[in-house]
Design a protein around this motif. Structure first.
Motif, mmCIF file in Angstrom:
data_model
loop_
_atom_site.group_PDB
_atom_site.id
_atom_site.type_symbol
_atom_site.label_atom_id
_atom_site.label_comp_id
_atom_site.label_asym_id
_atom_site.label_seq_id
_atom_site.Cartn_x
_atom_site.Cartn_y
_atom_site.Cartn_z
ATOM 1 N N SER A 1 13.915 -8.724 -1.488
ATOM 2 C CA SER A 1 15.252 -8.139 -1.561
ATOM 3 C C SER A 1 15.389 -6.980 -0.591
ATOM 4 O O SER A 1 14.438 -6.223 -0.362
ATOM 5 N N ASN A 2 16.570 -6.856 -0.005
ATOM 6 C CA ASN A 2 16.952 -5.705 0.815
ATOM 7 C C ASN A 2 18.237 -5.138 0.242
ATOM 8 O O ASN A 2 19.177 -5.885 -0.034
ATOM 9 N N ARG A 3 18.268 -3.804 0.084
ATOM 10 C CA ARG A 3 19.455 -3.153 -0.459
ATOM 11 C C ARG A 3 19.849 -1.961 0.414
ATOM 12 O O ARG A 3 19.000 -1.337 1.054
ATOM 13 N N GLY B 1 24.683 -10.446 0.267
ATOM 14 C CA GLY B 1 25.669 -9.514 -0.254
ATOM 15 C C GLY B 1 26.893 -9.404 0.635
ATOM 16 O O GLY B 1 27.003 -10.054 1.681
ATOM 17 N N ALA C 1 20.487 -5.706 -7.724
ATOM 18 C CA ALA C 1 20.481 -4.371 -8.309
ATOM 19 C C ALA C 1 20.424 -4.454 -9.831
ATOM 20 O O ALA C 1 20.895 -5.410 -10.436
ATOM 21 N N ASP D 1 24.926 -4.183 -4.868
ATOM 22 C CA ASP D 1 23.914 -4.854 -4.052
ATOM 23 C C ASP D 1 23.316 -6.041 -4.791
ATOM 24 O O ASP D 1 23.115 -5.983 -6.009
ATOM 25 N N SER E 1 21.363 -6.592 3.121
ATOM 26 C CA SER E 1 21.811 -6.719 1.737
ATOM 27 C C SER E 1 21.640 -8.177 1.305
ATOM 28 O O SER E 1 22.541 -8.999 1.466
ATOM 29 N N SER F 1 24.804 -0.870 -8.877
ATOM 30 C CA SER F 1 25.546 -0.975 -7.628
ATOM 31 C C SER F 1 25.925 -2.427 -7.410
ATOM 32 O O SER F 1 25.546 -3.304 -8.197
ATOM 33 N N GLN G 1 17.023 0.296 -7.066
ATOM 34 C CA GLN G 1 16.041 -0.764 -7.260
ATOM 35 C C GLN G 1 16.448 -1.670 -8.406
ATOM 36 O O GLN G 1 17.266 -1.305 -9.256
ATOM 37 N N GLN G 2 15.850 -2.828 -8.445
ATOM 38 C CA GLN G 2 16.198 -3.795 -9.476
ATOM 39 C C GLN G 2 15.347 -3.600 -10.719
ATOM 40 O O GLN G 2 14.326 -2.926 -10.699
ATOM 41 N N VAL H 1 17.358 3.701 -2.370
ATOM 42 C CA VAL H 1 18.171 2.535 -2.717
ATOM 43 C C VAL H 1 18.086 2.316 -4.214
ATOM 44 O O VAL H 1 17.151 2.773 -4.869
ATOM 45 N N TYR I 1 19.027 -11.041 -1.384
ATOM 46 C CA TYR I 1 18.169 -11.173 -2.567
ATOM 47 C C TYR I 1 17.687 -12.615 -2.655
ATOM 48 O O TYR I 1 18.483 -13.559 -2.551
#
Length: 432
Positions: free
Chosen positions: A419-421, A381, A156, A153, A387, A151, A197-198, A195, A389
């Motif tokens: 992080s927030n996504r 983001g 991501a 984000d 959003s 994505s 995830q990374q 969401v 990181y």
């Protein structure tokens, strides 16, 4: 023009060129080399050797030098002079053939001694891509490697596939090895209620990468086992290597801006629609909403037909309070003729950006080396709120050589990720 004058001109043209022949061989084996390019230096006049290495070329009488070139061999120049035959022997380009790669056991060996097809990407190429992660920085750098970002984000992960295997539902991601230690590139979450995830690959600072090798084919599995059936990515981090006894300090900062590629066309003639508030095909006289097929895709009333002025709201019931403290009450009747689509768009999207700072120290001599790096990445983001990181890393790579046989080395890595996504799919609890 008289026949005598024409013959004289032809004889003069022939006299301006002469033929040179010869044979090109391999200096180490003495065998003829096919496909060698022979050119008159500074011109496009040339010829190519046959299967036995022989060539024949017409050169001007004023030609001074012939050049001989072939892939894998050192280019050679030879003065023409008055010779009619010029034989040369080309030496192998040992610098090219002797490129060092990392084998399955973590040992260095010459590339031409390996039995696998490999592609090598330098750490500088990954860093100069401008991407914040190792995975996306590798995109487009190696043949046969497809990288699909999960994505947009910040932080991501991405899906990696090396040529060969394909599947509809299975996982054909390659084995990833960092300094001899396998790590995971799998992502968690996603779907309609989660969401993206990374990957753990995102924890690595791209500036710490010395090289990335891509091993393809079944021979990669022969070295690394069944986990490498889909290929292998071998990531080697930097080591200290400077002039003896000297310390090298490097600092770099990167600032980048991200914008959405385009904005969808938005209609500004009708208000919000909602199914079930009016009979199908009719308009609710109170709210002005039009009922069509009883679904949420129906259109509302025409803005120009509204009475104008503030909307009528119910302040006695429930309400929604925004982050700035503003309260929004249920609308009982639409009066306002203003379209808020553009305003709402800017309230959701923004210009994303990130700032990255990197500091590294490197030193080494014949007895050992050390590499130390510190990095901090702060990214926002393109979605407002929720959003972002933040990655802070530290790395120490050290090696002590006691003699030509015994050496002791160690690697230490620290990563802190926040992080927030944005939630994906149809989950309304995460909608902006």
């Amino acid at each position: 023009m008289s026949p005598i004058l024409m013959v004289g001109l032809l004889q003069q043209a022939v006299a301006q060129n002469r033929q040179i022949s010869g044979r090109v061989t391999d200096r180490s084996t003495g065998q003829g080399l096919p496909g060698v390019t022979v050119l008159v230096k500074g011109t496009t006049t040339g010829a190519t050797t046959n299967s036995d290495g022989a060539y024949l070329i017409n050169v001007p009488t004023d030609a001074a030098t012939l050049t001989f070139s072939s892939i894998g061999y050192v280019n050679l120049e030879r003065a023409v002079g008055s010779a009619a035959t010029i034989d040369v022997a080309l030496a192998a380009d040992t610098k090219q053939l002797g490129e060092v790669v990392v084998s399955a056991l973590g040992l260095e060996q010459r590339r031409d001694e390996q039995g696998t097809a490999t592609s090598r990407v330098s750490g500088n190429a990954v860093t100069q891509s401008g991407e914040t992660s190792v995975i996306t920085g590798l995109a487009g750098k190696a043949s046969g490697v497809q990288i699909t970002r999960s994505s947009g984000d910040p932080g991501a992960g991405a899906y990696i596939q090396i040529r060969g295997q394909n599947t509809i539902t299975g996982n054909v991601q390659p084995l990833i090895v960092v300094d001899g230690t396998p790590i995971s590139n799998s992502t968690l979450g996603g779907g309609v209620d989660g969401v993206t995830q990374q990957s753990r690959l995102n924890d690595i600072n791209p500036n710490d990468i010395a090289s990335i090798q891509v091993l393809k084919g079944a021979s990669a599995a022969a070295l690394w086992g069944s986990r490498a059936a889909s290929g292998v990515l071998i990531i080697t981090t930097k080591k200290g290597s400077t002039a003896a006894g000297k310390l090298s300090v490097t600092y770099g900062a990167t600032y980048s801006l991200d914008k959405i590629s385009y904005q969808h066309d938005l209609q500004q003639s009708y208000g919000r629609g909602s199914g079930g508030v009016a009979a199908i095909g009719t308009t609710n006289p109170t709210t002005g909403f039009t009922g069509t097929n009883n679904n949420a895709n129906s259109w509302g009333d025409k803005l120009s037909s509204r009475a104008g002025g503030p909307d009528d709201v119910n302040t006695t019931g429930a309400y929604f309070q925004a982050a700035d403290g503003t309260r929004y009450y249920p609308v009982t009747k639409k009066n306002d003729r203003t379209s808020y689509l553009d305003k709402n768009f800017d309230g959701v999207f923004q210009t994303g950006h990130f700032l990255e700072n990197n500091l590294s120290l490197s030193a080494g001599d014949k007895d050992g080396n050390i590499f130390i790096s510190l990095s901090d990445l702060n990214q926002e983001g393109i979605i407002r709120q929720g959003s972002d990181y933040r990655r802070s890393t530290a790395r120490v790579n050290a090696e002590k050589r006691f003699n030509n046989i015994v050496r002791l080395g160690g690697n230490f890595t620290y990563s802190k990720i926040n992080s927030n996504r944005i939630q994906q799919g149809s989950n309304t609890s995460g909608s902006t």
